[in-house]
Design a protein around this motif. Structure first.
Motif, PDB file in Angstrom:
ATOM      1  N   SER A 287       0.827  -1.213   0.000  1.00 56.95           N
ATOM      2  CA  SER A 287       0.000   0.000   0.000  1.00 56.95           C
ATOM      3  C   SER A 287       0.862   1.265   0.000  1.00 56.95           C
ATOM      4  CB  SER A 287      -0.916   0.010   1.231  1.00 56.95           C
ATOM      5  OG  SER A 287      -1.764  -1.122   1.238  1.00 56.95           O
ATOM      6  N   ASN A 288       2.150   1.103  -0.323  1.00 54.78           N
ATOM      7  CA  ASN A 288       3.090   2.226  -0.364  1.00 54.78           C
ATOM      8  C   ASN A 288       3.233   2.924   0.997  1.00 54.78           C
ATOM      9  OD1 ASN A 288       3.920   2.117  -3.135  1.00 54.78           O
ATOM     10  ND2 ASN A 288       1.898   2.908  -3.676  1.00 54.78           N
ATOM     11  N   LEU A 289       3.093   2.134   2.072  1.00 55.81           N
ATOM     12  CA  LEU A 289       3.243   2.658   3.419  1.00 55.81           C
ATOM     13  C   LEU A 289       4.422   1.976   4.105  1.00 55.81           C
ATOM     14  CD1 LEU A 289      -0.504   2.541   4.544  1.00 55.81           C
ATOM     15  CD2 LEU A 289       0.786   4.578   3.844  1.00 55.81           C
ATOM     16  N   LEU A 290       5.121   2.709   4.936  1.00 59.99           N
ATOM     17  CA  LEU A 290       6.223   2.119   5.688  1.00 59.99           C
ATOM     18  C   LEU A 290       5.683   1.343   6.883  1.00 59.99           C
ATOM     19  CD1 LEU A 290       8.823   5.025   5.625  1.00 59.99           C
ATOM     20  CD2 LEU A 290       8.820   2.933   4.257  1.00 59.99           C
ATOM     21  N   ALA A 291       6.299   0.206   7.166  1.00 58.84           N
ATOM     22  CA  ALA A 291       5.846  -0.665   8.264  1.00 58.84           C
ATOM     23  C   ALA A 291       6.721  -0.441   9.483  1.00 58.84           C
ATOM     24  CB  ALA A 291       5.904  -2.118   7.811  1.00 58.84           C
ATOM     25  N   LYS A 292       6.904   0.830   9.869  1.00 56.97           N
ATOM     26  CA  LYS A 292       7.837   1.113  10.945  1.00 56.97           C
ATOM     27  C   LYS A 292       7.226   1.984  12.028  1.00 56.97           C
ATOM     28  CE  LYS A 292       9.916   5.398   9.222  1.00 56.97           C
ATOM     29  NZ  LYS A 292      11.140   6.202   9.178  1.00 56.97           N
ATOM     30  N   GLU A 293       7.857   1.905  13.195  1.00 53.60           N
ATOM     31  CA  GLU A 293       7.594   2.825  14.294  1.00 53.60           C
ATOM     32  C   GLU A 293       8.905   3.506  14.626  1.00 53.60           C
ATOM     33  OE1 GLU A 293       5.460   1.265  17.670  1.00 53.60           O
ATOM     34  OE2 GLU A 293       4.769  -0.441  16.469  1.00 53.60           O
ATOM     35  N   GLU A 294       8.827   4.664  15.285  1.00 54.54           N
ATOM     36  CA  GLU A 294      10.051   5.331  15.658  1.00 54.54           C
ATOM     37  C   GLU A 294       9.908   6.025  16.999  1.00 54.54           C
ATOM     38  OE1 GLU A 294      10.696   7.975  12.313  1.00 54.54           O
ATOM     39  OE2 GLU A 294       9.975   9.690  13.471  1.00 54.54           O
ATOM     40  N   GLU A 295      11.043   6.312  17.591  1.00 57.05           N
ATOM     41  CA  GLU A 295      11.046   7.030  18.867  1.00 57.05           C
ATOM     42  C   GLU A 295      12.108   8.112  18.829  1.00 57.05           C
ATOM     43  OE1 GLU A 295      12.330   4.914  22.331  1.00 57.05           O
ATOM     44  OE2 GLU A 295      13.759   3.688  21.214  1.00 57.05           O
ATOM     45  N   LEU A 296      11.808   9.203  19.512  1.00 59.01           N
ATOM     46  CA  LEU A 296      12.782  10.259  19.713  1.00 59.01           C
ATOM     47  C   LEU A 296      13.552   9.923  20.983  1.00 59.01           C
ATOM     48  CD1 LEU A 296      13.798  13.065  18.760  1.00 59.01           C
ATOM     49  CD2 LEU A 296      12.155  14.060  20.374  1.00 59.01           C
ATOM     50  N   LEU A 297      14.856   9.750  20.852  1.00 57.38           N
ATOM     51  CA  LEU A 297      15.673   9.349  21.991  1.00 57.38           C
ATOM     52  C   LEU A 297      15.905  10.545  22.904  1.00 57.38           C
ATOM     53  CD1 LEU A 297      18.350   7.217  20.093  1.00 57.38           C
ATOM     54  CD2 LEU A 297      16.382   6.368  21.371  1.00 57.38           C
ATOM     55  N   SER A 298      15.609  10.373  24.176  1.00 51.89           N
ATOM     56  CA  SER A 298      15.870  11.423  25.158  1.00 51.89           C
ATOM     57  C   SER A 298      17.372  11.532  25.396  1.00 51.89           C
ATOM     58  CB  SER A 298      15.160  11.103  26.473  1.00 51.89           C
ATOM     59  OG  SER A 298      15.753   9.957  27.069  1.00 51.89           O
ATOM     60  N   GLN A 299      17.785  12.585  26.078  1.00 48.87           N
ATOM     61  CA  GLN A 299      19.202  12.713  26.444  1.00 48.87           C
ATOM     62  C   GLN A 299      19.644  11.519  27.282  1.00 48.87           C
ATOM     63  OE1 GLN A 299      21.576  15.984  27.425  1.00 48.87           O
ATOM     64  NE2 GLN A 299      21.498  16.043  25.192  1.00 48.87           N
ATOM     65  N   GLU A 300      18.757  11.060  28.171  1.00 51.25           N
ATOM     66  CA  GLU A 300      19.090   9.896  28.993  1.00 51.25           C
ATOM     67  C   GLU A 300      19.271   8.646  28.139  1.00 51.25           C
ATOM     68  OE1 GLU A 300      17.293  12.953  31.563  1.00 51.25           O
ATOM     69  OE2 GLU A 300      16.690  12.071  29.657  1.00 51.25           O
ATOM     70  N   ASP A 301      18.384   8.456  27.158  1.00 51.91           N
ATOM     71  CA  ASP A 301      18.503   7.311  26.250  1.00 51.91           C
ATOM     72  C   ASP A 301      19.829   7.351  25.497  1.00 51.91           C
ATOM     73  OD1 ASP A 301      15.953   6.366  26.891  1.00 51.91           O
ATOM     74  OD2 ASP A 301      14.995   7.507  25.285  1.00 51.91           O
ATOM     75  N   GLN A 302      20.161   8.520  24.963  1.00 50.73           N
ATOM     76  CA  GLN A 302      21.392   8.661  24.191  1.00 50.73           C
ATOM     77  C   GLN A 302      22.618   8.417  25.056  1.00 50.73           C
ATOM     78  OE1 GLN A 302      21.404  12.272  21.590  1.00 50.73           O
ATOM     79  NE2 GLN A 302      19.261  12.435  22.180  1.00 50.73           N
ATOM     80  N   PHE A 303      22.576   8.906  26.289  1.00 48.47           N
ATOM     81  CA  PHE A 303      23.680   8.675  27.227  1.00 48.47           C
ATOM     82  C   PHE A 303      23.847   7.183  27.507  1.00 48.47           C
ATOM     83  CE2 PHE A 303      24.807   7.861  31.691  1.00 48.47           C
ATOM     84  CZ  PHE A 303      26.092   8.403  31.730  1.00 48.47           C
TER      85      PHE A 303
END
Length: 374
Positions: A287-303
């Motif tokens: 259906s021309n749609l991406l089958a993904k989810e995403e998250e914005l990584l917090s500073q704590e996540d990145q650390f």
């Protein structure tokens, strides 16, 4: 760099909890969906000149060489290849017959990562591998005969069917075969696997951490004595044979993951992952749609990620980068947590990089997790 996840296997290994299917009924539809995803995500990487292309799984060698080439060609429609690009194919020993290797030798694939796991039948039976001990050795020799010098093999230690003497023989065989890269992992009991079920029913004993610890340090000492560099907790390479693809992961580079369950990272603060379901993946892409989810990584996540990944490698954590990237709140936490570990000798600083001394690498994940922001 790009990772392509091939979600098919001949059979399920007893220890595996990766996403795959043993049915090839929808293989053609899957390959078409992957090509669609490559097109739809062609603008996501900032650098379209690829240093690495990696076929993982699952079992990529379950495809024909023509099918692999068609995926490479699709990538080439939207990305360019660096002159010395590393193109890796994960392969099972039982797939590497002469016909398949002949096809691969005429393809852009220039590195093979072979799922050997062991050169002993009892180990392979416990793991429910599709290949035999003789195929484990023969596949490496055949690959070399067809010109594949850039080879990596996977080996698993700490199995209930093994011991230190058998492990030594596995490593001696690897040296005899002149393999320049080894990825080696302790047998772990993952949830909802056959291995977990067998242990819970008392059919086999659980792997013993003390034995795995001994085998890990023997592995490290033995390979270093034979010219290997221990550059990541589970990875060893002769000079110039580091995995370029995995090294880029460990240095926080951006990457694009194609296929069900594949992950992507923008190199900064966004991580995404595709649905781990073949039919849902195909339906979305149709259906021309991406089958993904995403998250914005917090500073704590990145650390936490920087600490976890960096402390598993020979390069460690770049303290200048860490100090520039994170808030004073996170840095205060970091300084408090590392103080006791310096006193214990399980953390050191070399050339402004935080590292775990190699004699403590077996416990690297636990040491890193003690530093996390929670």
């Amino acid at each position: 760099m790009i990772y392509i996840h091939i979600p098919f296997c001949k059979q399920k290994c007893s220890y595996c909890n990766f996403h795959f299917s043993t049915s090839l009924n929808f293989k053609d539809e899957m390959l078409a969906a992957m090509k669609k995803e490559i097109f739809l995500r062609k603008d996501e990487l900032q650098n379209i000149n690829l240093q690495s292309l990696y076929f993982g799984g699952g079992t990529p060698s379950i495809l024909s060489s023509d099918e692999i080439n068609s995926l490479v060609d699709e990538v080439l429609k939207y990305f360019s290849f660096n002159n010395d690009i590393e193109i890796t194919l994960e392969a099972n020993p039982d797939d590497l017959d002469k016909n398949f290797l002949k096809g691969l030798s005429n393809s852009p694939i220039n590195r093979l990562s072979i799922g050997t796991q062991s050169f002993f039948e009892e180990d392979l039976k416990l793991m429910n591998r599709a290949h035999t001990a003789s195929e484990a050795e023969g596949s490496i020799k055949r690959a070399q005969d067809f010109g594949f010098e850039n080879l990596s093999i996977d080996l698993i230690y700490g199995s209930p069917t093994s011991n230190l003497e058998i492990w030594k023989e596995n490593l001696n065989k690897t040296i005899e075969l002149e393999v320049p890269h080894i990825s080696s992992y302790a047998l772990t009991v993952e949830p909802k696997t056959a291995l977990e079920n067998w242990i819970s029913k008392g059919k086999i004993i659980s792997p013993k951490e003390e034995e795995q610890n001994k085998e890990f340090y023997y592995l490290s000492d033995f390979l270093k004595d034979n010219g290997f560099q221990h550059y990541e907790v589970s990875n060893f390479a002769k000079p110039d044979f580091y995995s370029r693809h995995n090294s880029a992961y460990w240095k926080y580079n951006e990457y694009l993951g194609i296929g069900p369950s594949a992950h992507s990272y923008n190199g900064f603060d966004v991580r995404s992952w595709n649905v781990a379901n073949n039919q849902q993946y195909i339906k979305k892409l149709n259906s021309n749609l991406l089958a993904k989810e995403e998250e914005l990584l917090s500073q704590e996540d990145q650390f936490n990620e920087m600490i976890m990944i960096g402390l598993r490698t020979i390069w460690g954590v770049d303290l200048q980068n860490l100090n520039n990237k994170f808030s004073e709140k996170i840095l205060d936490h970091f300084r408090r947590e590392i103080k006791a570990k310096f006193e214990e000798g399980i953390l050191i600083i070399e050339k402004d990089h935080l590292k775990i001394p190699e004699k403590h690498w077996f416990m690297a994940d636990g040491i890193a997790s003690d530093l996390f922001m929670v």
